[in-house]
Design a protein around this motif. Structure first.
Motif, PDB file in Angstrom:
ATOM      1  N   ARG A  72     105.258  55.578  13.185  1.00 46.58           N
ATOM      2  CA  ARG A  72     104.525  55.633  11.927  1.00 46.58           C
ATOM      3  C   ARG A  72     103.499  54.504  11.852  1.00 46.58           C
ATOM      4  O   ARG A  72     102.382  54.687  11.356  1.00 46.58           O
ATOM      5  CB  ARG A  72     105.501  55.526  10.754  1.00 46.58           C
ATOM      6  N   PHE A  73     103.862  53.348  12.382  1.00 51.56           N
ATOM      7  CA  PHE A  73     102.941  52.211  12.380  1.00 51.56           C
ATOM      8  C   PHE A  73     101.703  52.520  13.211  1.00 51.56           C
ATOM      9  O   PHE A  73     100.578  52.183  12.817  1.00 51.56           O
ATOM     10  CB  PHE A  73     103.629  50.963  12.916  1.00 51.56           C
ATOM     11  N   THR A  74     101.876  53.181  14.358  1.00 57.46           N
ATOM     12  CA  THR A  74     100.701  53.500  15.189  1.00 57.46           C
ATOM     13  C   THR A  74      99.778  54.483  14.468  1.00 57.46           C
ATOM     14  O   THR A  74      98.557  54.440  14.648  1.00 57.46           O
ATOM     15  CB  THR A  74     101.111  54.092  16.543  1.00 57.46           C
ATOM     16  N   ILE A  75     100.344  55.359  13.653  1.00 55.22           N
ATOM     17  CA  ILE A  75      99.519  56.274  12.861  1.00 55.22           C
ATOM     18  C   ILE A  75      98.670  55.479  11.860  1.00 55.22           C
ATOM     19  O   ILE A  75      97.468  55.714  11.707  1.00 55.22           O
ATOM     20  CB  ILE A  75     100.396  57.308  12.123  1.00 55.22           C
ATOM     21  N   GLU A  76      99.319  54.519  11.183  1.00 54.29           N
ATOM     22  CA  GLU A  76      98.610  53.717  10.187  1.00 54.29           C
ATOM     23  C   GLU A  76      97.591  52.794  10.846  1.00 54.29           C
ATOM     24  O   GLU A  76      96.518  52.533  10.288  1.00 54.29           O
ATOM     25  CB  GLU A  76      99.607  52.908   9.353  1.00 54.29           C
ATOM     26  N   ILE A  77      97.902  52.287  12.029  1.00 51.23           N
ATOM     27  CA  ILE A  77      96.948  51.446  12.762  1.00 51.23           C
ATOM     28  C   ILE A  77      95.699  52.251  13.125  1.00 51.23           C
ATOM     29  O   ILE A  77      94.564  51.769  13.004  1.00 51.23           O
ATOM     30  CB  ILE A  77      97.602  50.854  14.034  1.00 51.23           C
ATOM     31  N   GLU A  78      95.904  53.489  13.566  1.00 48.63           N
ATOM     32  CA  GLU A  78      94.746  54.319  13.894  1.00 48.63           C
ATOM     33  C   GLU A  78      93.889  54.559  12.650  1.00 48.63           C
ATOM     34  O   GLU A  78      92.657  54.525  12.715  1.00 48.63           O
ATOM     35  CB  GLU A  78      95.195  55.654  14.477  1.00 48.63           C
ATOM     36  N   ARG A  79      94.528  54.767  11.516  1.00 49.09           N
ATOM     37  CA  ARG A  79      93.773  55.022  10.287  1.00 49.09           C
ATOM     38  C   ARG A  79      92.995  53.785   9.834  1.00 49.09           C
ATOM     39  O   ARG A  79      91.859  53.890   9.375  1.00 49.09           O
ATOM     40  CB  ARG A  79      94.734  55.491   9.184  1.00 49.09           C
ATOM     41  N   ILE A  80      93.582  52.595   9.990  1.00 51.32           N
ATOM     42  CA  ILE A  80      92.850  51.404   9.557  1.00 51.32           C
ATOM     43  C   ILE A  80      91.716  51.085  10.533  1.00 51.32           C
ATOM     44  O   ILE A  80      90.644  50.618  10.125  1.00 51.32           O
ATOM     45  CB  ILE A  80      93.794  50.187   9.369  1.00 51.32           C
ATOM     46  N   VAL A  81      91.904  51.367  11.825  1.00 50.06           N
ATOM     47  CA  VAL A  81      90.816  51.160  12.785  1.00 50.06           C
ATOM     48  C   VAL A  81      89.697  52.170  12.527  1.00 50.06           C
ATOM     49  O   VAL A  81      88.510  51.824  12.581  1.00 50.06           O
ATOM     50  CB  VAL A  81      91.335  51.260  14.233  1.00 50.06           C
ATOM     51  N   ASP A  82      90.054  53.408  12.226  1.00 45.23           N
ATOM     52  CA  ASP A  82      89.033  54.392  11.848  1.00 45.23           C
ATOM     53  C   ASP A  82      88.264  53.928  10.617  1.00 45.23           C
ATOM     54  O   ASP A  82      87.031  54.051  10.541  1.00 45.23           O
ATOM     55  CB  ASP A  82      89.689  55.751  11.560  1.00 45.23           C
ATOM     56  N   SER A  83      88.994  53.396   9.634  1.00 44.58           N
ATOM     57  CA  SER A  83      88.352  52.909   8.408  1.00 44.58           C
ATOM     58  C   SER A  83      87.425  51.736   8.714  1.00 44.58           C
ATOM     59  O   SER A  83      86.323  51.633   8.157  1.00 44.58           O
ATOM     60  CB  SER A  83      89.411  52.488   7.380  1.00 44.58           C
ATOM     61  N   ALA A  84      87.875  50.851   9.605  1.00 41.72           N
ATOM     62  CA  ALA A  84      87.041  49.708   9.987  1.00 41.72           C
ATOM     63  C   ALA A  84      85.782  50.180  10.708  1.00 41.72           C
ATOM     64  O   ALA A  84      84.701  49.602  10.531  1.00 41.72           O
ATOM     65  CB  ALA A  84      87.842  48.760  10.880  1.00 41.72           C
ATOM     66  N   TRP A  85      85.905  51.222  11.521  1.00 41.24           N
ATOM     67  CA  TRP A  85      84.737  51.754  12.247  1.00 41.24           C
ATOM     68  C   TRP A  85      83.699  52.273  11.260  1.00 41.24           C
ATOM     69  O   TRP A  85      82.496  52.048  11.430  1.00 41.24           O
ATOM     70  CB  TRP A  85      85.189  52.870  13.187  1.00 41.24           C
ATOM     71  N   VAL A  86      84.159  52.978  10.215  1.00 41.99           N
ATOM     72  CA  VAL A  86      83.240  53.464   9.191  1.00 41.99           C
ATOM     73  C   VAL A  86      82.618  52.294   8.434  1.00 41.99           C
ATOM     74  O   VAL A  86      81.406  52.250   8.197  1.00 41.99           O
ATOM     75  CB  VAL A  86      83.974  54.400   8.198  1.00 41.99           C
ATOM     76  N   LEU A  87      83.454  51.302   8.098  1.00 42.67           N
ATOM     77  CA  LEU A  87      82.988  50.164   7.309  1.00 42.67           C
ATOM     78  C   LEU A  87      81.972  49.323   8.063  1.00 42.67           C
ATOM     79  O   LEU A  87      80.978  48.854   7.485  1.00 42.67           O
ATOM     80  CB  LEU A  87      84.185  49.303   6.893  1.00 42.67           C
ATOM     81  N   GLN A  88      82.194  49.124   9.363  1.00 44.26           N
ATOM     82  CA  GLN A  88      81.342  48.186  10.110  1.00 44.26           C
ATOM     83  C   GLN A  88      79.905  48.670  10.237  1.00 44.26           C
ATOM     84  O   GLN A  88      79.010  47.897  10.539  1.00 44.26           O
ATOM     85  CB  GLN A  88      81.942  47.920  11.500  1.00 44.26           C
ATOM     86  N   LYS A  89      79.677  49.940   9.987  1.00 45.83           N
ATOM     87  CA  LYS A  89      78.313  50.440  10.041  1.00 45.83           C
ATOM     88  C   LYS A  89      77.428  49.820   8.959  1.00 45.83           C
ATOM     89  O   LYS A  89      76.203  49.785   9.091  1.00 45.83           O
ATOM     90  CB  LYS A  89      78.308  51.961   9.878  1.00 45.83           C
ATOM     91  N   SER A  90      78.061  49.329   7.885  1.00 49.75           N
ATOM     92  CA  SER A  90      77.282  48.778   6.765  1.00 49.75           C
ATOM     93  C   SER A  90      77.458  47.279   6.603  1.00 49.75           C
ATOM     94  O   SER A  90      76.949  46.696   5.646  1.00 49.75           O
ATOM     95  CB  SER A  90      77.693  49.475   5.455  1.00 49.75           C
ATOM     96  N   LEU A  91      78.176  46.638   7.527  1.00 51.55           N
ATOM     97  CA  LEU A  91      78.438  45.208   7.389  1.00 51.55           C
ATOM     98  C   LEU A  91      77.328  44.377   8.022  1.00 51.55           C
ATOM     99  O   LEU A  91      76.804  44.735   9.083  1.00 51.55           O
ATOM    100  CB  LEU A  91      79.762  44.838   8.054  1.00 51.55           C
ATOM    101  N   PRO A  92      76.981  43.234   7.417  1.00 49.00           N
ATOM    102  CA  PRO A  92      76.010  42.317   8.046  1.00 49.00           C
ATOM    103  C   PRO A  92      76.632  41.661   9.261  1.00 49.00           C
ATOM    104  O   PRO A  92      77.840  41.484   9.329  1.00 49.00           O
ATOM    105  CB  PRO A  92      75.723  41.299   6.940  1.00 49.00           C
ATOM    106  N   THR A  93      75.810  41.291  10.224  1.00 47.79           N
ATOM    107  CA  THR A  93      76.324  40.687  11.453  1.00 47.79           C
ATOM    108  C   THR A  93      76.158  39.177  11.493  1.00 47.79           C
ATOM    109  O   THR A  93      76.850  38.503  12.242  1.00 47.79           O
ATOM    110  CB  THR A  93      75.598  41.276  12.678  1.00 47.79           C
ATOM    111  N   LYS A  94      75.273  38.621  10.674  1.00 50.71           N
ATOM    112  CA  LYS A  94      74.974  37.200  10.811  1.00 50.71           C
ATOM    113  C   LYS A  94      75.368  36.376   9.588  1.00 50.71           C
ATOM    114  O   LYS A  94      76.009  35.351   9.707  1.00 50.71           O
ATOM    115  CB  LYS A  94      73.483  37.005  11.109  1.00 50.71           C
TER     116      LYS A  94
END
Length: 344
Positions: A72-94
Motif C-alpha cells: 500500500r505504501f508503494t501505491i501512495e509513493i507512486e501517487r505522491i511522485v506523480d503529484s510532484a511531477w505535475v507540480l514541478q512543471k510550475s515551480l521556480p528553479t532559482k
C-alpha cells in the motif's frame, strides 16, 4: 482507477502521472497534503528505507503480515511522485518563493535534529530544488520502471531477485533523492498555505535509528553488548564502499546497509548525550573531547555518512568531483571512541 488512455501512455514509455485522475492532476498539492495526513515524514522515510533494503539485499525480506502495508505504501509513493511531477512543471528553479512561515532558527533546528535528513541548507530555503533534482536524476517513467517496479516485486514475492541477480549500490542514490523529494514536498506545502502540524510529525522516532529519547540508557546497553571494534568496523565498511569500486550483490549490500544504520545509531546517541550534558564524573581528557563535538548534530552526521555512499567510487563520475573527506572521517572515528569512553 486508471483509464485505458492512461494505461496506454504507460505502455508507450512516456512520462505521465498514471495514478492520478484529471481532477487530481488539477490540484497536486491536495494530493501531497493527503499523503502527509496519512504518513508522518519520519514514518514515510522509514517505510521507504525498509522497502529499499528489501529491494537491494538478499537477506532482508518483509514478513507476510507486513506485505500489504508495504505494498500500500508503494501505491501512495507512486501517487505522491506523480503529484510532484505535475507540480514541478510550475515551480521556480532559482528563487525562493513564499511566504515562508518558518524562521531560519527553526529550519536549522529541524535539520540538526535529523527531522530533515537529506536536504542541504540551500534546499531547505528553496525546497523546489529537491523536486527538480529528483526529476533531473530520473524521468518519471524510468523511475517507475526501475526503482518502483523492483520495490513492488520484492514485496509481493520474497524470492524475487534473491539468486544470481546483481544489485547496484547506485539505488541508494535513488533512495536519497526520493527522501529529499519527500522532505522538499513537506516543507513546500507550507508555502502554499497547507500548514501541517509539525509537532505531530516530529513525535515519531527518527526514520533510521528508531531510538527512544533515553539516549544515555540506549548507548549504555549498546556498549555492554558490543566491543569498540564492532562500531569501528561498521564505519570502515562505509569508508570501503566510498573509496573502492565494487560490483555490489545482495549480500554485501545488506552488510553495507547494516553498517550504515549502526554508524548512525551510535553516533546519533553519542551526540545527543554530549549535547544534553548527561555525562558526569568524566576525566578531563574525555570532557575536552566532548567539547569538540558540542556543535555536531544528528542531521550533520546523517548527511555526511549518506554522502559517503552516494559518492562511492562505484559511480566514477561523482567520485571524481568529490574531495575525500579524511578529516571528517577521522572525527567520526573519534566520536565512536568517545561513545565508548562515556560509558567505561
Amino acid at each position: 482507477m486508471m483509464n485505458l488512455q492512461q494505461k496506454n501512455v504507460w505502455f508507450y514509455n512516456d512520462d505521465y502521472p498514471s495514478t492520478l485522475t484529471s481532477a487530481e492532476m488539477s490540484d497536486p498539492l491536495a494530493m501531497i497534503n493527503q499523503f502527509f495526513q496519512t504518513y508522518s515524514l519520519p514514518q514515510a522515510k522509514r517505510y521507504l528505507w525498509q522497502a529499499i533494503k528489501y529491494t537491494l539485499t538478499d537477506i532482508s525480506t518483509p514478513a507476510n503480515e507486513l506485505r500489504p502495508t508495504f505494498y500500500r505504501f508503494t501505491i501512495e509513493i507512486e501517487r505522491i511522485v506523480d503529484s510532484a511531477w505535475v507540480l514541478q512543471k510550475s515551480l521556480p528553479t532559482k528563487k525562493t518563493f513564499g511566504p515562508d512561515q518558518f524562521s531560519k532558527d527553526y529550519l536549522t533546528r529541524i535539520q540538526n535534529e535529523d527531522f530533515i535528513s537529506f536536504l542541504n541548507g540551500s534546499e531547505i530555503s528553496n525546497p523546489s530544488k529537491a523536486i527538480h533534482d529528483f526529476f533531473n536524476y530520473a524521468s518519471l517513467c524510468s523511475w517507475k520502471k526501475s526503482c518502483l517496479e523492483d520495490m513492488r516485486k520484492t514485496i509481493v514475492d520474497s524470492s524475487y531477485g534473491l539468486y544470481f541477480d546483481s544489485h547496484s549500490l547506485a539505488d541508494f542514490v535513488g533512495f536519497s533523492k526520493l527522501s529529499k523529494l519527500l522532505e522538499g514536498l513537506f516543507l513546500l506545502l507550507d508555502r502554499f498555505g497547507y500548514h501541517l502540524d509539525h509537532k505531530i510529525h516530529r513525535e515519531h522516532n527518527n526514520w533510521c535509528t528508531s531510538q527512544s529519547d533515553d539516549f544515555i540508557h540506549w548507548l549504555g546497553e549498546y556498549v555492554k553488548k558490543n566491543a569498540t571494534h564492532v562500531s569501528l568496523q561498521h564505519l570502515a565498511n562505509i569508508c570501503y564502499a566510498h573509496r573502492f569500486h565494487h560490483d555490489w550483490n545482495g549480500y554485501n549490500t545488506h552488510k553495507i546497509f547494516e553498517s550504515y544504520e549502526n554508524v548512525l545509531q551510535v553516533t546519533h546517541a553519542a551526540v545527543h548525550v554530549i549535547n544534553r550534558n548527561e555525562v558526569n564524573n568524566r576525566t578531563t581528557d574525555t570532557k575536552k573531547n566532548m567539547d569538540r563535538f558540542k556543535k555536531w548534530s544528528p542531521g550533520r552526521i546523517t548527511r555526511f555518512v549518506s554522502n559517503l555512499l552516494i559518492t562511492s567510487r562505484t559511480f566514477e563520475r561523482s567520485y571524481k568531483r568529490y574531495v575525500q573527506p579524511q578529516k571528517e572521517i577521522d572525527l567520526l572515528t573519534q566520536l565512536i571512541y568517545l561513545a565508548y569512553k562515556i560509558h567505561i
